[in-house]
Design an enzyme around this catalytic site. Structure first.
Site, PDB file in Angstrom:
ATOM      1  N   ASN A   9      45.363 -39.272  96.467  1.00 39.13           N
ATOM      2  CA  ASN A   9      44.175 -39.052  95.638  1.00 39.13           C
ATOM      3  C   ASN A   9      44.434 -39.676  94.269  1.00 39.13           C
ATOM      4  OD1 ASN A   9      42.080 -38.047  94.102  1.00 39.13           O
ATOM      5  ND2 ASN A   9      42.736 -35.902  94.204  1.00 39.13           N
ATOM      6  N   LYS A  11      42.451 -39.957  91.860  1.00 35.56           N
ATOM      7  CA  LYS A  11      41.659 -39.337  90.782  1.00 35.56           C
ATOM      8  C   LYS A  11      41.001 -40.438  89.939  1.00 35.56           C
ATOM      9  CE  LYS A  11      44.546 -35.335  91.157  1.00 35.56           C
ATOM     10  NZ  LYS A  11      45.173 -34.160  90.541  1.00 35.56           N
ATOM     11  N   HIS A  95      37.594 -30.233  95.586  1.00 33.52           N
ATOM     12  CA  HIS A  95      38.887 -30.324  94.891  1.00 33.52           C
ATOM     13  C   HIS A  95      38.842 -29.388  93.678  1.00 33.52           C
ATOM     14  CE1 HIS A  95      42.123 -31.850  92.386  1.00 33.52           C
ATOM     15  NE2 HIS A  95      42.643 -32.342  93.497  1.00 33.52           N
ATOM     16  N   GLU A  97      39.652 -29.686  90.714  1.00 32.91           N
ATOM     17  CA  GLU A  97      39.137 -30.276  89.469  1.00 32.91           C
ATOM     18  C   GLU A  97      37.614 -30.345  89.495  1.00 32.91           C
ATOM     19  OE1 GLU A  97      41.666 -33.719  89.648  1.00 32.91           O
ATOM     20  OE2 GLU A  97      43.370 -32.407  89.283  1.00 32.91           O
ATOM     21  N   GLU A 167      45.897 -26.431  98.101  1.00 36.09           N
ATOM     22  CA  GLU A 167      46.435 -26.929  96.835  1.00 36.09           C
ATOM     23  C   GLU A 167      46.410 -25.801  95.803  1.00 36.09           C
ATOM     24  OE1 GLU A 167      45.960 -31.463  96.421  1.00 36.09           O
ATOM     25  OE2 GLU A 167      44.041 -30.584  95.906  1.00 36.09           O
ATOM     26  N   GLY A 173      49.464 -31.306  89.333  1.00 40.79           N
ATOM     27  CA  GLY A 173      49.734 -32.069  88.113  1.00 40.79           C
ATOM     28  C   GLY A 173      50.699 -31.391  87.153  1.00 40.79           C
ATOM     29  N   SER A 213      51.801 -31.438  93.139  1.00 38.30           N
ATOM     30  CA  SER A 213      53.095 -31.989  92.711  1.00 38.30           C
ATOM     31  C   SER A 213      53.994 -32.424  93.874  1.00 38.30           C
ATOM     32  CB  SER A 213      53.822 -31.003  91.794  1.00 38.30           C
ATOM     33  OG  SER A 213      53.071 -30.805  90.609  1.00 38.30           O
TER      34      SER A 213
HETATM   35  P1  PGA Z   1      49.308 -33.903  92.008  1.00 28.66           P
HETATM   36  O1  PGA Z   1      47.764 -33.764  92.464  1.00 28.66           O
HETATM   37  O2  PGA Z   1      50.061 -34.421  93.195  1.00 28.66           O
HETATM   38  O3  PGA Z   1      49.279 -34.838  90.857  1.00 28.66           O
HETATM   39  O4  PGA Z   1      49.766 -32.511  91.650  1.00 28.66           O
HETATM   40  C1  PGA Z   1      47.410 -33.329  93.740  1.00 28.66           C
HETATM   41  C2  PGA Z   1      45.910 -33.241  93.885  1.00 28.66           C
HETATM   42  O5  PGA Z   1      45.238 -32.801  92.950  1.00 28.66           O
HETATM   43  O6  PGA Z   1      45.337 -33.610  94.933  1.00 28.66           O
END
Ligand code: PGA
Length: 251
Positions: A9, A11, A95, A97, A167, A173, A213
């Site tokens: 992803n 983003k 997601h 976010e 997640e 992140g 992460s």
């Molecule tokens: P990250 O993001 O690996 O940077 O923690 C994962 C995600 O939000 O899909």
């Protein structure tokens, strides 16, 4: 036997040239498509460019979001219908976010899951608890509510095609990955939930990915757990060498 899925992803990252360069490298990465599926989810502006580029068998395109109406006066939105017309095969739904910054709800997620399925694409339904929910020991209830609400009324045939991504929000992140045990017990819980709501055939077919992460150092151990069918990778999918190592860890 469920294939492993490694999804990147991106983003809201990369200029057009950087995006093309990274996708060109990923398009040549060696992996066994009989064992692993690789999905790249770039910003939607790059999907049509990538759709025209050369890619290995087993490498698919995914969108990070879609609007659950075929077409119309919805300025700024992209529909699942349009994504399908480009050959996009996967689409994230809900997601964290999107839930946080764009106020997406479980009901809205169900609507998107249905429309993505109608367009013959695979919805990747993202669920997961915030830190305070885990600290209050309510994470199982929280994830149960998210999964049940966003799959309400789906047929067994449709549910088999849904991918779920667990997640935990506190792991996204932050560099704080859930331990394999924490991830694993939630994945087993989700599979059991699907068994109860649908049936054993559906629950054994559904792919459940872990995200938060994930990197080249923890991917192998996470994916060795029985109910972890792959990973949804954010930050580490932006670097070709890290992403290649994560793909290799799936095999
Ligand atoms: P990250 O993001 O690996 O940077 O923690 C994962 C995600 O939000 O899909």
């Amino acid at each position: 036997m469920r294939k492993k899925i490694v999804a990147g992803n991106w983003k809201m990252h990369k200029t057009g040239q950087e995006a093309r360069d990274l996708f060109a490298v990923i398009g040549k990465m060696p992996f066994d498509h009989e064992k692993t599926t690789v999905v790249v989810l770039p910003p939607s502006i790059y999907l049509s460019v990538f759709a025209a580029m050369e890619k290995k068998q087993g490498l698919y395109l995914g969108a990070q979001n879609s609007y659950p109406v075929k077409e119309g006066a919805y300025t700024g939105e992209v529909s699942a219908y349009m994504l399908n017309s480009l050959g996009v095969e996967y689409c994230l739904v809900g997601h964290s976010e999107r839930r946080k910054y764009f106020h997406e709800t479980d009901t809205g997620c169900l609507e998107k899951v249905k429309v993505v399925l109608e367009q013959q694409m695979i919805p990747v339904l993202c669920v997961g608890e915030e830190l305070q929910v885990r600290e209050a020991d309510k994470h199982f209830d929280h994830v149960k509510k998210q999964v049940l609400a966003a799959t309400e009324g789906l047929s067994n045939t449709d549910m088999k095609r849904v991918v779920i991504a667990y997640e935990p929000v506190w792991a996204i992140g932050t560099g704080k990955t859930a331990s394999t045990q924490q991830a694993s017990e939630m994945h087993t819980f989700i599979r059991q939930l699907i068994h109860e709501k649908f049936d054993a055939l559906v629950s054994s077919a559904v792919h459940i990915l872990y995200g938060g992460s994930v990197n080249e150092n923890n991917a192998r151990e996470l994916m060795s757990a029985r109910d972890i069918d792959g990973v949804l990778v954010g930050g580490a999918s932006l670097k070709a060498d890290s992403f290649a190592k994560i793909i290799a860890a799936a095999e």
